[in-house]
Motif scaffolding. Structure first.
Motif, PDB file in Angstrom:
ATOM      1  N   GLY A   1       0.866  -1.130  -0.130  1.00 33.09           N
ATOM      2  CA  GLY A   1      -0.029   0.083  -0.123  1.00 33.09           C
ATOM      3  C   GLY A   1       0.896   1.425   0.025  1.00 33.09           C
ATOM      4  O   GLY A   1       0.256   2.301  -0.228  1.00 33.09           O
ATOM      5  N   THR A   2       2.133   1.161   0.328  1.00 29.76           N
ATOM      6  CA  THR A   2       2.904   2.206   0.258  1.00 29.76           C
ATOM      7  C   THR A   2       2.923   2.946  -1.173  1.00 29.76           C
ATOM      8  O   THR A   2       3.070   2.344  -2.000  1.00 29.76           O
ATOM      9  N   GLU A   3       3.021   4.410  -1.290  1.00 30.99           N
ATOM     10  CA  GLU A   3       2.867   5.092  -2.686  1.00 30.99           C
ATOM     11  C   GLU A   3       4.212   5.805  -2.745  1.00 30.99           C
ATOM     12  O   GLU A   3       4.715   6.550  -1.945  1.00 30.99           O
ATOM     13  N   LEU A   4       5.109   5.752  -3.794  1.00 33.10           N
ATOM     14  CA  LEU A   4       6.003   6.515  -4.060  1.00 33.10           C
ATOM     15  C   LEU A   4       5.682   7.413  -5.271  1.00 33.10           C
ATOM     16  O   LEU A   4       4.891   7.035  -6.219  1.00 33.10           O
ATOM     17  N   ASP A   5       6.026   8.640  -5.235  1.00 32.01           N
ATOM     18  CA  ASP A   5       5.911   9.621  -6.302  1.00 32.01           C
ATOM     19  C   ASP A   5       7.144   9.749  -7.289  1.00 32.01           C
ATOM     20  O   ASP A   5       8.134   9.924  -6.622  1.00 32.01           O
ATOM     21  N   VAL A   6       6.969   9.885  -8.636  1.00 34.40           N
ATOM     22  CA  VAL A   6       7.929   9.990  -9.415  1.00 34.40           C
ATOM     23  C   VAL A   6       7.497  11.223 -10.356  1.00 34.40           C
ATOM     24  O   VAL A   6       6.596  11.163 -10.771  1.00 34.40           O
ATOM     25  N   SER A   7       8.413  12.309 -10.229  1.00 33.73           N
ATOM     26  CA  SER A   7       8.210  13.418 -10.945  1.00 33.73           C
ATOM     27  C   SER A   7       9.516  14.133 -11.430  1.00 33.73           C
ATOM     28  O   SER A   7      10.441  14.187 -10.922  1.00 33.73           O
ATOM     29  N   GLY A   8       9.125  14.755 -12.552  1.00 30.48           N
ATOM     30  CA  GLY A   8      10.069  15.526 -13.007  1.00 30.48           C
ATOM     31  C   GLY A   8      10.134  15.625 -14.758  1.00 30.48           C
ATOM     32  O   GLY A   8       9.076  15.053 -15.197  1.00 30.48           O
ATOM     33  N   ARG A   9      11.213  15.748 -15.187  1.00 29.77           N
ATOM     34  CA  ARG A   9      11.282  15.662 -17.005  1.00 29.77           C
ATOM     35  C   ARG A   9      11.938  14.409 -17.076  1.00 29.77           C
ATOM     36  O   ARG A   9      13.223  14.160 -17.345  1.00 29.77           O
ATOM     37  N   VAL A  10      11.125  13.181 -16.947  1.00 28.67           N
ATOM     38  CA  VAL A  10      11.764  11.963 -17.576  1.00 28.67           C
ATOM     39  C   VAL A  10      12.518  11.731 -18.711  1.00 28.67           C
ATOM     40  O   VAL A  10      13.500  11.072 -18.557  1.00 28.67           O
ATOM     41  N   LEU A  11      12.031  12.330 -19.813  1.00 29.88           N
ATOM     42  CA  LEU A  11      12.570  12.226 -21.074  1.00 29.88           C
ATOM     43  C   LEU A  11      14.088  12.826 -21.136  1.00 29.88           C
ATOM     44  O   LEU A  11      14.971  12.231 -21.857  1.00 29.88           O
ATOM     45  N   ASP A  12      13.999  13.987 -20.175  1.00 27.14           N
ATOM     46  CA  ASP A  12      15.518  14.600 -20.152  1.00 27.14           C
ATOM     47  C   ASP A  12      16.422  13.818 -19.092  1.00 27.14           C
ATOM     48  O   ASP A  12      17.234  14.437 -18.875  1.00 27.14           O
TER      49      ASP A  12
END
Length: 164
Positions: free
Chosen positions: A95-106
Motif C-alpha cells: 500500500g505504500t506509494e512513491l511519487d516520481v516526478s520531473g522531466r523523465v525524457l530529459d
C-alpha cells in the motif's frame, strides 16, 4: 550511492550494465526478447534475478509491474501530465506509494516517499548524452527497486513518445 546508467533506447533484447560509483558492475538489465509482453530483468553481477519488470497487457493506462521472486512488488502508472513534468505513481503491494516526478525524457526526475527524497535521477553530472545517474539518497533504501522504478518510468515515457 550513485549508480551510472549508459542509456540505451531500451530495445527489447538489449542488455546493459549499471555500474556503481566506483565503476564496478552493480546490476545487469537484461531485455527479454520473444516474450508476449515487454519484459526486463534486473540481475546482480552473478546473474541472480533481483527484479522482473513487465508491461501489463490489459490496462486503461500504461502500466508496468515490478516483481521480486516471482511475487508482485509494485505497480507503476502514469499519474498525470503537465507541459513541463511527468508524474508517475508507484504503488507497492503493501500500500505504500512513491511519487516520481520531473522531466523523465530529459533524465531529470526524483523518486519520493511522502515528500522525502529517495533517489535523484540526473544527466547533469555527465558530459556524455547517453549517460545518467541514479543517486540513491537514503542508505536504507532498496537500490534495486529504485533503479527498477527509474528504468520503468523512462521506458514508459519513451513508449508514450513513440506512440504520439
Amino acid at each position: 550511492m550513485r549508480y551510472l546508467v549508459r542509456d540505451k533506447i531500451f530495445a527489447i533484447g538489449d542488455d546493459y550494465w549499471i555500474e556503481d560509483e566506483h565503476g564496478r558492475h552493480a546490476f545487469l538489465v537484461d531485455g527479454k526478447a520473444l516474450r508476449l509482453r515487454d519484459t526486463l530483468e534486473l540481475k546482480d553481477p552473478t546473474g541472480l534475478v533481483l527484479i522482473t519488470l513487465k508491461k501489463k497487457l490489459l490496462s486503461l493506462r500504461d502500466t508496468m509491474t515490478i516483481e521480486r521472486d516471482e511475487q508482485p512488488l509494485a505497480t507503476i502508472r502514469k499519474k498525470r501530465l503537465s507541459l513541463l513534468r511527468n508524474h508517475y505513481r508507484v504503488t507497492l503491494v503493501e500500500g505504500t506509494e512513491l511519487d516520481v516526478s520531473g522531466r523523465v525524457l530529459d533524465r531529470e526526475f526524483v523518486v519520493e516517499y511522502d515528500g522525502e527524497l529517495l533517489a535523484h535521477i540526473s544527466r547533469k553530472w555527465f558530459q556524455v548524452r547517453e549517460t545518467y545517474a541514479v543517486n540513491v539518497v537514503r542508505e536504507d533504501a532498496d537500490a534495486a527497486l529504485l533503479i527498477a522504478v527509474a528504468v520503468c518510468v523512462i521506458r514508459m515515457a519513451e513508449k508514450e513518445r513513440e506512440s504520439d
